[in-house]
Enzyme design. Structure first.
Site, PDB file in Angstrom:
ATOM      1  N   GLY A 150       0.819  -1.220   0.000  1.00 38.77           N
ATOM      2  CA  GLY A 150       0.000   0.000   0.000  1.00 38.77           C
ATOM      3  C   GLY A 150       0.843   1.255   0.000  1.00 38.77           C
ATOM      4  O   GLY A 150       2.066   1.215   0.144  1.00 38.77           O
ATOM      5  N   ASP A 187       4.609  -4.193  -7.451  1.00 39.30           N
ATOM      6  CA  ASP A 187       3.984  -2.979  -6.912  1.00 39.30           C
ATOM      7  C   ASP A 187       4.605  -1.729  -7.525  1.00 39.30           C
ATOM      8  O   ASP A 187       4.114  -0.622  -7.296  1.00 39.30           O
ATOM      9  CB  ASP A 187       4.116  -2.932  -5.379  1.00 39.30           C
ATOM     10  CG  ASP A 187       5.540  -3.163  -4.905  1.00 39.30           C
ATOM     11  OD1 ASP A 187       6.103  -4.218  -5.234  1.00 39.30           O
ATOM     12  OD2 ASP A 187       6.097  -2.292  -4.237  1.00 39.30           O
TER      13      ASP A 187
END
Ligand code: AMP
Ligand code: MG
Length: 515
Positions: free
Chosen positions: A98, A268
């Protein structure tokens, strides 16, 4: 400061947590407010990105701009959030990550109707920060700011950078991971992109069995980021995944063309739009070497080295395909997309190499010619950027090695490889003789694809060292040069080969992930 027109679709259309800091099941984002900084100071901005946002240089120098992009105050229409994603890091599933230090500020619609999402990097802790501080140091922020804009001017898809602001606060980092943490100046970059969606955004929902959310993110991505893809749901999916694969393949060819090594190609850090994203321990190839990586964390396996990037991109796309399986109309569509990656990469690579070497078309035997050149360049420590600019100067009817001499790093190697390079040059000239062309037009063509200026690792480091002494002139010089990378005229010190002192200097050829 001019008021921008915000339309924050990501947080409006996707479920998130508006205030409790929840980061699990069911959320795509979590609201977060940037943490104020004590003495913000504008170090640099990109006039071109201001333009994209319909802002003026006067706006950039206004107190509101400084406060907003330092994370001290939101502008009208902004909303601040961190997004939820996961990722494969160095080949392993790393679980949920995240936006640990990136904070979205919303999406601006400019006067041309374009959508640009704003994101601060280093603006403080978010619900995804885990045990880290949510901050970024000046050296890494400066590198991200400069390189984003340099890549754009090279014509390579990338996220952009609006501003670079020193926070006035210290950030503790153990730069070399050797047990010697030190306080460094902090800084914040405002990144700008049509979308910051990464492969990892899809992966997290698949890994946690949140298939409904996966479907929603897919629908959202198709609608916001790929609105031009039309047809039935199945057709749209197939076209979209194929396009993601295609863009990723083309990006890999572009990185090879200019000698860029991303350094941390974790899933990511892969953009769904095929943009270069997340500038960390990246680097530029000086002496040609497919095995080179700037990232000290990758020293052992060289997973993300220069020559491996397309292989890793393919691997990352396979992880994305796996994540999409629960929402794909058929597995065949995913396989077809991956196969399209291979075809696109091979075709685009040949076109790119032909252009780099000044060949009007790619013939079967050219692979051998080009491979020999790359082998020799590697063995003889030849500077990639200098080599291709000088190769454009070679005369078809009178090729001499002298023309290429400035590309060699070491005189003894030059001497021991001279005969091999000379015979290669004869082959090259013979090949040129087989096309309808002349030296002058070949030179013009080659200089359009072979940059004269690239943001060499040591140049960025010099700008960092100067900025640490409050001298911002080097940033400005590099920005100027980066605006016209293919032109011949540049200050000699900006196009020089890597100096010897930079070989082992931290930040110049070796970088850690500490940022
Ligand atoms: P990166 O290696 O920069 O791509 O980051 C990998 C993950 O670590 C992402 O989830 C980042 O948000 C997070 N991260 C990296 N540095 C920090 C930091 N200083 N504070 C919080 N999260 C961070
Ligand atoms: Mg990252």
């Amino acid at each position: 400061m001019k008021r921008s027109n915000f339309d924050n679709r990501f947080i409006r259309e996707l479920p998130g947590d508006a205030g409790t800091g929840r980061t699990s099941q069911g959320v795509c984002w979590s609201a977060v407010v940037p943490t104020s900084v004590s003495r913000p100071f504008l170090l640099a901005y990109s006039p071109e990105v201001l333009d994209l946002l319909d802002l003026s240089e006067a706006d950039a120098r206004s107190p509101e701009f400084l406060q907003a992009f330092a994370g001290n105050r939101l502008l009208d229409g902004m909303a601040s959030y961190a997004t939820r994603y996961g990722g494969h890091q160095f080949g392993q599933w790393a679980g949920q990550l995240g936006d640990g230090r990136a904070i979205g500020l919303g999406e601006v619609i400019n006067s041309k109707g374009e959508r640009w999402e704003l994101q601060l990097k280093g603006a403080g802790i978010t619900p995804y920060s885990r045990r880290a501080d949510g901050r970024a140091v000046l050296r890494s922020s400066l590198r991200e700011f400069l390189c984003s804009e340099a890549m754009h001017h090279l014509g390579i898809p990338t996220t952009r950078a609006l501003s670079l602001i020193a926070t006035g606060d210290g950030v503790v980092r153990d730069m070399l991971y050797d047990g010697n943490p030190a306080v460094e100046p902090g800084a914040i970059v405002c990144r700008v992109s049509p979308s910051f969606t990464r492969f990892g955004h899809f992966e997290i929902f698949a890994s946690r069995g949140e298939h409904e959310l996966l479907q929603r993110l897919l629908n959202f991505t198709l609608s916001r980021d790929f609105p031009f893809i039309v047809g039935t749901d199945a057709e749209r999916f197939a076209t979209w995944f194929r396009l993601v694969c295609e863009r990723t393949a083309l990006l890999m060819v572009e990185w090879l063309r200019v000698g860029f090594v991303h350094g941390v190609m974790n899933t990511d850090n892969m953009s769904i739009l095929g943009l270069t994203i997340d500038y960390g321990p990246y680097g530029w190839v000086d002496n040609f070497d497919p095995g080179w990586t700037p990232n000290t964390t990758d020293e052992q396996f060289h997973r993300y080295c220069f020559g491996q990037q397309s292989v890793v991109a393919r691997w990352n796309l396979e992880r994305l395909a796996e994540a999409l399986l629960p929402v794909a109309p058929s597995r065949k569509m995913l396989d077809a997309g991956l196969a399209h990656f291979d075809g696109t990469f091979q075709a685009a690579l040949s076109i790119m190499l032909a252009a780099k070497f000044g060949l009007l078309e790619w013939k079967e035997d050219d692979a051998a010619l080009v491979e020999t050149a790359f082998d020799l360049m590697q063995q003889a420590e030849v500077d990639m950027t200098e080599f291709f600019r000088q190769l454009a100067e070679v005369k078809q009817h009178a090729p001499t090695l002298e023309t290429l001499r400035s590309a060699f790093y070491r005189v003894p190697l030059y001497e021991s490889h001279a005969a091999l390079f000379e015979s290669w040059l004869v082959r090259y000239a013979t090949r040129l003789g087989k096309q309808q062309d002349d030296d002058a037009s070949r030179r013009v063509r080659m200089n359009k694809v072979n940059p004269r200026f690239v943001l060499r690792n040591y140049l960025a480091q010099e700008a960092i060292d100067a900025a640490m002494q409050e001298d911002l002139s080097k940033i400005e010089q590099l920005m100027q040069a980066a605006r016209h990378p293919y032109d011949e005229d540049h200050p000699a010190n900006l196009i020089a080969k890597r100096p010897d002192w930079a070989l082992d200097k931290v930040g110049c050829s070796k970088l850690s992930c500490s940022s």
